[in-house]
Write an enzyme that holds these catalytic residues in place. Structure first.
Site, PDB file in Angstrom:
ATOM      1  N   LYS A  83      34.992  35.126  40.944  1.00 12.20           N
ATOM      2  CA  LYS A  83      36.380  35.089  40.486  1.00 12.20           C
ATOM      3  C   LYS A  83      37.286  35.235  41.704  1.00 12.20           C
ATOM      4  CE  LYS A  83      39.003  37.694  37.025  1.00 12.20           C
ATOM      5  NZ  LYS A  83      38.880  38.897  36.183  1.00 12.20           N
TER       6      LYS A  83
HETATM    7  C1  E4P Z   1      40.430  39.282  33.156  1.00 14.39           C
HETATM    8  O1  E4P Z   1      39.780  38.461  33.739  1.00 14.39           O
HETATM    9  C2  E4P Z   1      41.709  39.806  33.659  1.00 14.39           C
HETATM   10  O2  E4P Z   1      41.529  40.426  34.869  1.00 14.39           O
HETATM   11  C3  E4P Z   1      42.277  40.745  32.652  1.00 14.39           C
HETATM   12  O3  E4P Z   1      42.277  40.120  31.376  1.00 14.39           O
HETATM   13  C4  E4P Z   1      43.668  41.232  32.988  1.00 14.39           C
HETATM   14  O4  E4P Z   1      44.167  42.007  31.934  1.00 14.39           O
HETATM   15  P1  E4P Z   1      45.459  42.932  32.102  1.00 14.39           P
HETATM   16  O5  E4P Z   1      46.659  42.056  32.289  1.00 14.39           O
HETATM   17  O6  E4P Z   1      45.536  43.697  30.833  1.00 14.39           O
HETATM   18  O7  E4P Z   1      45.221  43.786  33.322  1.00 14.39           O
END
Ligand code: E4P
Length: 278
Positions: A83
């Site tokens: 990622k």
């Molecule tokens: C997932 O890949 C993301 O990092 C996550 O959904 C972010 O969520 P948040 O905006 O609640 O931190």
């Protein structure tokens, strides 16, 4: 739409993977830091529990370091997808990792323009954040729809992954818009299982089951135990009826309702309400 769990917690995956609804999991550095565990080991355990992709994030401002971290992350487990945060460096690192045969999830994508660039760099997934757009007063559904439309339906386009999901409504909106995946926190996945009428109905079924089992004819009426059930199965007849007084399934009133209990050997038991409270 496929469902991933958005987590840094092994115990959350242990709880929810057995439900049979997860096809992957996402982590991020904040979620992993919230657990007092070794991040690499946590990612490995999550990969073992989820039989699907697990995006794990490389943290650096330089493309070269992102590539090195990406390679290290993929050595943790074959399910790991690298990622990368969207940026010019993230795009360059994506291109390089993809050339090395490594799948990339481009994250922090907020616009269709960013999604198009991620696709060109070769990303397998683009993560579009809903909650964080709502937080700044933007229409997250409109933003997600634009990403989906811009990427089109062509073969080889990145899968659109709805992230930053704050409630069941976000997940449903993402599905209706044609999103490929939603990554959802455990709290929201639990919320998605509940409805007051589902709970009321389940309690009523349990009460009815107890009433039937404790009735004088209860054991005889068990569809598995009656000689008649074999005959019915042969003749194609599906049920036997009897009148029993059992608690009302939806009312808190102490009165008892008279209902027809239908034993159905195809689906265990169906309860049909026949008359109002006696
Ligand atoms: C997932 O890949 C993301 O990092 C996550 O959904 C972010 O969520 P948040 O905006 O609640 O931190």
């Amino acid at each position: 739409m496929k469902l991933f769990i958005d987590t840094g917690s092994v115990s959350e995956v242990e709880e929810i993977a057995p439900w049979g609804v997860l096809t992957g999991a996402t982590t991020n550095p904040s979620l992993l830091a919230a657990e007092a565990t070794d991040p690499g080991e946590t990612i490995r355990q999550i990969c073992e529990l989820v039989d699907g992709p697990v995006p794990a994030e490389a943290v650096s401002d330089s493309a070269r370091e992102m590539v090195a971290q990406g390679h290290a992350l993929t050595r943790i487990h074959e399910h790991v997808v690298v990622k990368l945060p969207f940026s010019p460096q993230g795009l360059a690192a994506t291109r390089e990792l993809v050339q090395d045969g490594i799948r990339v999830n481009m994250t922090l994508v907020f616009t269709a323009a960013q999604a198009l660039m991620s696709a060109e760099a070769g990303a397998t997934y683009v993560s579009c954040f809903l909650g964080r757009l709502d937080d700044i007063g933007e229409d997250s559904a409109a933003g997600l729809a634009e990403v989906i439309n811009a990427l089109g339906r062509s073969e080889g386009r990145p899968e659109v992954l709805a992230a930053s999901i704050r409630g069941p409504r976000h997940a449903v909106d993402a599905a209706k818009l044609g999103c490929d995946i939603a990554t959802i926190p455990a709290r929201v996945l639990r919320q998605m299982t509940t409805h007051p009428l589902t709970q009321a109905g389940s309690s009523a079924s349990r009460r009815t089951g107890r009433a039937v089992r404790s009735s004088p004819t209860g054991s005889e009426l068990s569809p598995a135990n009656t000689p008649a059930s074999a005959g019915r199965r042969q003749s194609g007849q599906t049920g036997v009826r009897c009148g029993l007084r059992v608690p009302s399934p939806v009312s808190s009133s102490p009165c008892m309702a008279r209902r027809t209990i239908v034993f159905d050997h195809r689906s265990e038991m169906r309860v049909a309400r026949r008359t109002a409270a006696a």
